[in-house]
Design an enzyme around this catalytic site. Structure first.
Site, mmCIF file in Angstrom:
data_model
loop_
_atom_site.group_PDB
_atom_site.id
_atom_site.type_symbol
_atom_site.label_atom_id
_atom_site.label_comp_id
_atom_site.label_asym_id
_atom_site.label_seq_id
_atom_site.Cartn_x
_atom_site.Cartn_y
_atom_site.Cartn_z
ATOM 1 N N HIS A 73 0.849 -1.188 0.000
ATOM 2 C CA HIS A 73 0.000 0.000 0.000
ATOM 3 C C HIS A 73 0.890 1.246 0.000
ATOM 4 O O HIS A 73 2.043 1.194 0.459
ATOM 5 C CB HIS A 73 -0.892 -0.052 1.249
ATOM 6 C CG HIS A 73 -1.838 1.078 1.379
ATOM 7 N ND1 HIS A 73 -1.489 2.278 1.981
ATOM 8 C CD2 HIS A 73 -3.132 1.214 1.006
ATOM 9 C CE1 HIS A 73 -2.526 3.094 1.964
ATOM 10 N NE2 HIS A 73 -3.539 2.475 1.380
ATOM 11 N N ARG A 83 1.276 3.655 1.889
ATOM 12 C CA ARG A 83 1.855 4.067 3.174
ATOM 13 C C ARG A 83 3.001 3.170 3.618
ATOM 14 O O ARG A 83 3.650 3.441 4.624
ATOM 15 C CB ARG A 83 0.783 4.072 4.266
ATOM 16 C CG ARG A 83 -0.173 5.254 4.218
ATOM 17 C CD ARG A 83 -0.941 5.378 5.523
ATOM 18 N NE ARG A 83 -0.050 5.644 6.635
ATOM 19 C CZ ARG A 83 -0.277 5.289 7.896
ATOM 20 N NH1 ARG A 83 -1.386 4.624 8.197
ATOM 21 N NH2 ARG A 83 0.584 5.571 8.843
ATOM 22 N N LYS A 84 3.271 2.111 2.891
ATOM 23 C CA LYS A 84 4.292 1.168 3.318
ATOM 24 C C LYS A 84 5.681 1.606 2.837
ATOM 25 O O LYS A 84 5.824 2.537 2.050
ATOM 26 C CB LYS A 84 3.955 -0.236 2.810
ATOM 27 C CG LYS A 84 2.587 -0.733 3.292
ATOM 28 C CD LYS A 84 2.461 -0.692 4.806
ATOM 29 C CE LYS A 84 1.197 -1.346 5.337
ATOM 30 N NZ LYS A 84 0.009 -0.484 5.210
ATOM 31 N N VAL A 85 6.719 0.898 3.315
ATOM 32 C CA VAL A 85 8.100 1.277 3.005
ATOM 33 C C VAL A 85 8.338 1.246 1.504
ATOM 34 O O VAL A 85 8.981 2.129 0.934
ATOM 35 C CB VAL A 85 9.087 0.355 3.747
ATOM 36 C CG1 VAL A 85 10.525 0.646 3.327
ATOM 37 C CG2 VAL A 85 8.930 0.523 5.254
#
Length: 380
Positions: free
Chosen positions: A176, A178-180
Site C-alpha cells: 500500500h 503508506r508502506k516502506v
C-alpha cells in the site's frame, strides 16, 4: 505536510515502459522478478504476489486450512484485516491485549487465551517493529499451533538479524502507498513450505491445478484443471514492475526512515508527556509509521492536539484501532466491555507523525515544533 509520500523516479517509469512494451501485463515475467526479489530479501523459498495484503492474509488462512470451529489468536490493536482474514474462512479471531511498549501482542497473555479450539497465532509486526518471535514460537510449538506473520508494515524488518516473513509458517506483506515500498496496491505471501505455496498459487488463480494428464503446454487445446474453489487475486505485471524498482531502493528507503526516526527521537527527548517508539534489542525497526503516545490525559486531549496540527497543515492519524471495538466484532462479542485495556489506550492516545524519505531535518523540526505548540495550546 502530508503523512507520507511514495518515493518514485525514472526507475519505476522505465520498468513500467519495459512491461508495456513486452505486451505481457498480467501475472507474468515482472511478477516473477518481484517475487524472486522478495523471496531473497526475506530468506524464504517461496514468495507469491497478490492484489493486497488482505488477499495475502485470506489466502494464508485458506492455505493453512483454517475454518469453522477453529480459533486464531490476534492482537487487539492492529489493522482490521488481521482479524477479517480469519473471519473470512469461518474461523474465530480471539483477541489478545498488547504490550504498550511495542504495540505488538502481549506474549505474557498468549497462553491464557489458548483453548482446545486454538489452531494458530497471528504475529503482527506493527508499524515495522517485529513481534518478539522467540517466546511466541516456543508457545506455538508447545501447543502445536501454526504461526501467521502479518508483516504488512514490515518489509525489510529484522528479528535478531532474521528477516520477518519467514520465521513463522507463512508471512504476509503489503505494498500500500503508506508502506516502506509500494506498488499502489498489492501484497505478498511468503513461506518455506512447498505445499502452502502450491495451495496459495492455486487459490489466487481461480483454483487452477495444472494441465490435464496427457497434455502439454504446447498443445493449443490444453486448458488447466480446476480442482479447487479459488479467486482472482493475482498481481499485474504493471504493479510488479513498480515493485521491482522499489526493491532496488529498499535499503536506502529504510536507512532514510531510520535516520528520520532518530531525528524525531532526539528532538522529542525530555518531554515527559509523550512516549516515543522504542526499538528492543532483538529488533530492527523500519518505521513504516512513527507513532507517539500521550502519557496522560484522554482521547479528547489527543484529538485536540491532532486538530491543532491539522490547522497548521500537518497530517496525522491515530496509530490504528482496537479491533474488538469495531462494530462487526462488538456484535460478535457483545460482552467485551473492559477487556483489552492496553489496546484501547493505544487506540485513544497514539498519534502517527509524518515520515517519508523526502522529509528533511527541517521538516522534522517543523513537525516537532508544531506538536509541542499544539500540546501547549490544548492545555487549560
Amino acid at each position: 505536510m502530508e503523512l507520507t509520500r511514495p518515493s518514485f523516479d525514472e526507475r519505476e517509469l522505465d520498468l513500467v515502459k519495459e512491461c508495456l512494451a513486452s505486451g505481457w501485463v498480467t501475472q507474468g515475467p515482472m511478477v516473477q522478478r518481484f517475487e524472486a526479489l522478495m523471496a531473497a530479501e526475506h530468506a524464504v523459498d517461496f514468495a507469491l504476489a497478490t492484489t493486497s495484503c488482505t488477499a495475502a492474509l485470506h489466502l494464508a488462512a485458506m492455505a493453512l486450512e483454517l475454518g469453522p470451529g477453529d480459533e486464531v489468536l490476534v492482537p487487539a490493536f492492529t489493522w482490521v484485516t488481521s482479524a477479517h482474514s480469519i473471519a473470512y474462512v469461518g474461523a474465530d479471531p480471539v483477541f489478545v491485549d498488547i504490550d504498550l511498549d511495542t504495540y505488538n501482542i502481549d506474549i505474557a497473555a498468549l497462553e491464557g487465551a489458548i483453548s482446545d479450539r486454538t489452531r494458530a497465532i497471528m504475529a503482527v509486526h506493527l508499524f515495522g517493529l517485529p513481534c518478539d518471535m522467540a517466546p511466541l514460537l516456543a508457545i506455538a510449538k508447545r501447543h502445536g499451533l501454526l504461526v501467521i506473520e502479518d508483516a504488512a508494515c514490515a518489509v525489510g524488518s529484522r528479528y535478531r538479524g532474521q528477516p520477518v516473513g519467514g520465521i513463522g509458517d507463512v508471512g504476509c506483506f503489503s505494498f500500500h502507498p503508506r508502506k516502506v515500498i509500494t506498488t499502489g496496491e498489492g501484497g505478498m505471501v511468503t513461506t518455506r513450505s512447498e505445499s502452502v505455496a502450491r495451495r496459495v498459487a492455486s487459490l489466487r488463480n481461480h483454483g487452477a491445478t495444472g494441465l490435464p494428464s496427457g497434455t502439454g503446454p504446447n498443445d493449443p487445446w490444453a486448458m488447466s484443471t480446476f480442482d479447487n474453489l479459488g479467486y482472482n487475486l493475482r498481481m499485474s505485471d504493471i504493479q510488479a514492475a513498480i515493485g521491482v524498482a522499489q526493491m532496488a531502493k529498499l535499503n536506502g528507503l529504510i536507512t532514510h526512515r531510520r535516520r528520520q526516526a532518530g531525528l524525531y527521537d532526539e528532538a522529542l527527548t525530555g518531554f515527559d508527556w509523550l512516549v516515543t517508539p522504542g526499538e528492543p534489542e532483538y529488533a530492527l525497526h523500519t518505521y513504516q509509521s512513527y507513532v507517539v503516545r500521550l502519557a496522560d490525559g484522554d482521547v479528547t486531549d489527543r484529538n485536540a492536539i491532532m486538530m491543532s496540527l491539522a490547522d497548521r497543515g500537518i497530517q496525522t492519524r491515530p496509530g490504528t484501532h482496537a479491533v474488538p471495538d469495531l462494530g462487526y466484532y462488538k456484535r460478535r462479542a457483545p460482552s467485551s466491555e473492559g477487556r483489552w485495556p492496553m489496546a484501547r489506550q493505544a487506540q485513544d492516545m497514539t498519534i502517527t507523525l509524518p515520515l517519508f524519505p523526502a522529509m528533511t531535518e527541517g521538516d522534522v523540526g517543523k513537525v516537532v515544533q508544531a506538536l509541542v505548540s499544539a500540546r501547549d495550546s490544548s492545555r487549560p
